[in-house]
Design a protein around this motif. Structure first.
Motif, PDB file in Angstrom:
ATOM      1  N   SER A   1       0.825  -1.215   0.000  1.00 61.32           N
ATOM      2  CA  SER A   1       0.000   0.000   0.000  1.00 61.32           C
ATOM      3  C   SER A   1       0.856   1.259   0.000  1.00 61.32           C
ATOM      4  O   SER A   1       0.624   2.193  -0.790  1.00 61.32           O
ATOM      5  N   ALA A   2       1.871   1.309   0.860  1.00 59.27           N
ATOM      6  CA  ALA A   2       2.737   2.493   0.915  1.00 59.27           C
ATOM      7  C   ALA A   2       3.560   2.623  -0.361  1.00 59.27           C
ATOM      8  O   ALA A   2       3.746   3.724  -0.888  1.00 59.27           O
ATOM      9  N   GLY A   3       4.053   1.508  -0.870  1.00 61.34           N
ATOM     10  CA  GLY A   3       4.844   1.546  -2.098  1.00 61.34           C
ATOM     11  C   GLY A   3       4.030   1.978  -3.299  1.00 61.34           C
ATOM     12  O   GLY A   3       4.530   2.699  -4.181  1.00 61.34           O
ATOM     13  N   ALA A   4       2.763   1.558  -3.356  1.00 63.13           N
ATOM     14  CA  ALA A   4       1.900   1.975  -4.460  1.00 63.13           C
ATOM     15  C   ALA A   4       1.683   3.492  -4.431  1.00 63.13           C
ATOM     16  O   ALA A   4       1.656   4.154  -5.485  1.00 63.13           O
ATOM     17  N   MET A   5       1.552   4.046  -3.223  1.00 60.02           N
ATOM     18  CA  MET A   5       1.426   5.499  -3.103  1.00 60.02           C
ATOM     19  C   MET A   5       2.697   6.202  -3.568  1.00 60.02           C
ATOM     20  O   MET A   5       2.645   7.240  -4.233  1.00 60.02           O
ATOM     21  N   VAL A   6       3.851   5.624  -3.246  1.00 57.56           N
ATOM     22  CA  VAL A   6       5.128   6.199  -3.680  1.00 57.56           C
ATOM     23  C   VAL A   6       5.218   6.214  -5.203  1.00 57.56           C
ATOM     24  O   VAL A   6       5.607   7.218  -5.809  1.00 57.56           O
ATOM     25  N   ILE A   7       4.828   5.103  -5.822  1.00 58.64           N
ATOM     26  CA  ILE A   7       4.875   5.031  -7.284  1.00 58.64           C
ATOM     27  C   ILE A   7       3.972   6.086  -7.900  1.00 58.64           C
ATOM     28  O   ILE A   7       4.349   6.781  -8.855  1.00 58.64           O
ATOM     29  N   ALA A   8       2.773   6.243  -7.344  1.00 56.48           N
ATOM     30  CA  ALA A   8       1.824   7.227  -7.876  1.00 56.48           C
ATOM     31  C   ALA A   8       2.350   8.656  -7.713  1.00 56.48           C
ATOM     32  O   ALA A   8       2.275   9.468  -8.642  1.00 56.48           O
ATOM     33  N   LEU A   9       2.902   8.945  -6.542  1.00 52.32           N
ATOM     34  CA  LEU A   9       3.369  10.307  -6.264  1.00 52.32           C
ATOM     35  C   LEU A   9       4.654  10.644  -7.017  1.00 52.32           C
ATOM     36  O   LEU A   9       4.911  11.807  -7.321  1.00 52.32           O
ATOM     37  N   MET A  10       5.466   9.636  -7.309  1.00 54.91           N
ATOM     38  CA  MET A  10       6.736   9.891  -7.975  1.00 54.91           C
ATOM     39  C   MET A  10       6.645   9.780  -9.487  1.00 54.91           C
ATOM     40  O   MET A  10       7.655   9.855 -10.176  1.00 54.91           O
ATOM     41  N   GLY A  11       5.436   9.602  -9.995  1.00 54.29           N
ATOM     42  CA  GLY A  11       5.271   9.547 -11.445  1.00 54.29           C
ATOM     43  C   GLY A  11       5.207   8.140 -11.977  1.00 54.29           C
ATOM     44  O   GLY A  11       6.086   7.715 -12.742  1.00 54.29           O
ATOM     45  N   GLY A  12       4.195   7.395 -11.530  1.00 56.50           N
ATOM     46  CA  GLY A  12       4.070   6.005 -11.919  1.00 56.50           C
ATOM     47  C   GLY A  12       4.025   5.766 -13.412  1.00 56.50           C
ATOM     48  O   GLY A  12       4.659   4.853 -13.937  1.00 56.50           O
ATOM     49  N   ARG A  13       3.302   6.621 -14.165  1.00 55.61           N
ATOM     50  CA  ARG A  13       3.191   6.421 -15.612  1.00 55.61           C
ATOM     51  C   ARG A  13       4.548   6.552 -16.282  1.00 55.61           C
ATOM     52  O   ARG A  13       4.901   5.776 -17.179  1.00 55.61           O
ATOM     53  N   SER A  14       5.333   7.536 -15.848  1.00 55.13           N
ATOM     54  CA  SER A  14       6.667   7.727 -16.417  1.00 55.13           C
ATOM     55  C   SER A  14       7.561   6.532 -16.126  1.00 55.13           C
ATOM     56  O   SER A  14       8.351   6.102 -16.968  1.00 55.13           O
TER      57      SER A  14
END
Length: 291
Positions: A266-279
């Motif tokens: 859960s925390a890692g998924a938030m990190v990916i989203a906030l740090m630019g998951g699509r990129s």
């Protein structure tokens, strides 16, 4: 079916009796381990020419764990590398080689834990539990075989390994520091499992805790999303072999995995989203297409 539901109910009831203090300590140890892992990787990155902060490396590590929990194993490492490149100055080659050294530094502490686990296994064998030991060794051999198969399938060859791993740029003192970080990391894993068992009043010897740590690690090698199934099965089986009743063994495993899998995902998924998951995913897919 009734027996299964009764076991589940008893396990949930046992889980509700967990000591908040030990559960909080297990969670805190896991959070600390993320910082240790980030600092270790950053050391190798800087030696290879990368410019990444400890915070960026830590967050990238957490994001990589989440990606590995939700995708096949290469996806987690690729996501970790992609995340660290977004906010720092590091090439794919630098980040990839640093990741390899990062993993190699874990071998010494793992060997120490394995030696401790052998002591516990010998104790079980002397206690007349030879069938349990034989079954465990068979499973371990299968897991090792799968690990070797995955390495060979990855296409890694010894030819040119010095150039590929940039051996000349990783000083012995740096690798020793990496081993130190890894030792702290595995000590955290050891202490977290100890807290998880103590949360339910279960006191195990250090060699038995080391065995559980090795079982969890081997379970993660089995081809499965985040080792789901093999990790839990290994922990429960190990606890049962050490004389812990099934509801308590299931409760200990549930607490440990709620932290190492539930929180990290859960925390890692938030990190990916906030740090630019699509990129990140675009870069990973582009890199995969070039391979």
């Amino acid at each position: 079916m009734h027996a299964i539901w009764l076991t589940v109910a008893n396990s949930l009831a046992r889980l509700s009796t967990a000591s908040p203090g030990y559960a909080a300590a297990a969670f805190a140890l896991y959070v600390v381990s993320l910082v240790i892992a980030g600092a270790r990787w950053r050391g190798f990155l800087r030696a290879l020419g990368g410019d990444v902060s400890v915070m960026r490396a830590t967050l990238a590590t957490l994001g990589g764990i989440a990606a590995g929990n939700l995708t096949p194993s290469p996806g987690g490492e690729a996501c970790r590398i992609g995340l660290v490149r977004l906010g720092g100055r590091a090439t794919w080659r630098e980040a990839t080689i640093a990741a390899v050294w990062d993993r190699l530094s874990e071998l010494p502490p793992i060997l120490v834990l394995a030696a401790m686990a052998l002591v516990a296994v010998r104790h079980l064998a002397s206690g007349g539990r030879t069938p349990v030991i034989a079954a465990g060794l068979s499973v371990a051999l299968v897991i090792v075989g799968l690990a070797v198969w995955r390495v060979r399938r990855s296409g890694f060859a010894l030819a040119g390994w010095r150039e590929r791993l940039a051996v000349d740029r990783v000083r012995p003192s740096l690798f020793a520091a990496g081993v130190g970080y890894s030792s702290l990391l595995w000590l955290q894993d050891f202490l977290r499992l100890a807290c998880a068992t103590l949360a339910f009043g279960v006191v195990l010897s250090p060699t038995k805790i080391a065995t559980l740590s090795i079982l969890a690690m081997l379970g993660g090698v089995v081809p499965a999303i985040a080792g789901l199934g093999p990790v839990e099965g290994g922990l429960v089986a190990g606890l049962l072999a050490f004389g812990v009743d099934l509801p308590t063994a299931a409760a200990v495993t549930a607490l440990e995995r709620a932290i190492s899998y539930g929180f990290s995902t859960s925390a890692g998924a938030m990190v990916i989203a906030l740090m630019g998951g699509r990129s990140v995913w675009s870069a990973v897919h582009e890199r995969s297409g070039q391979a």
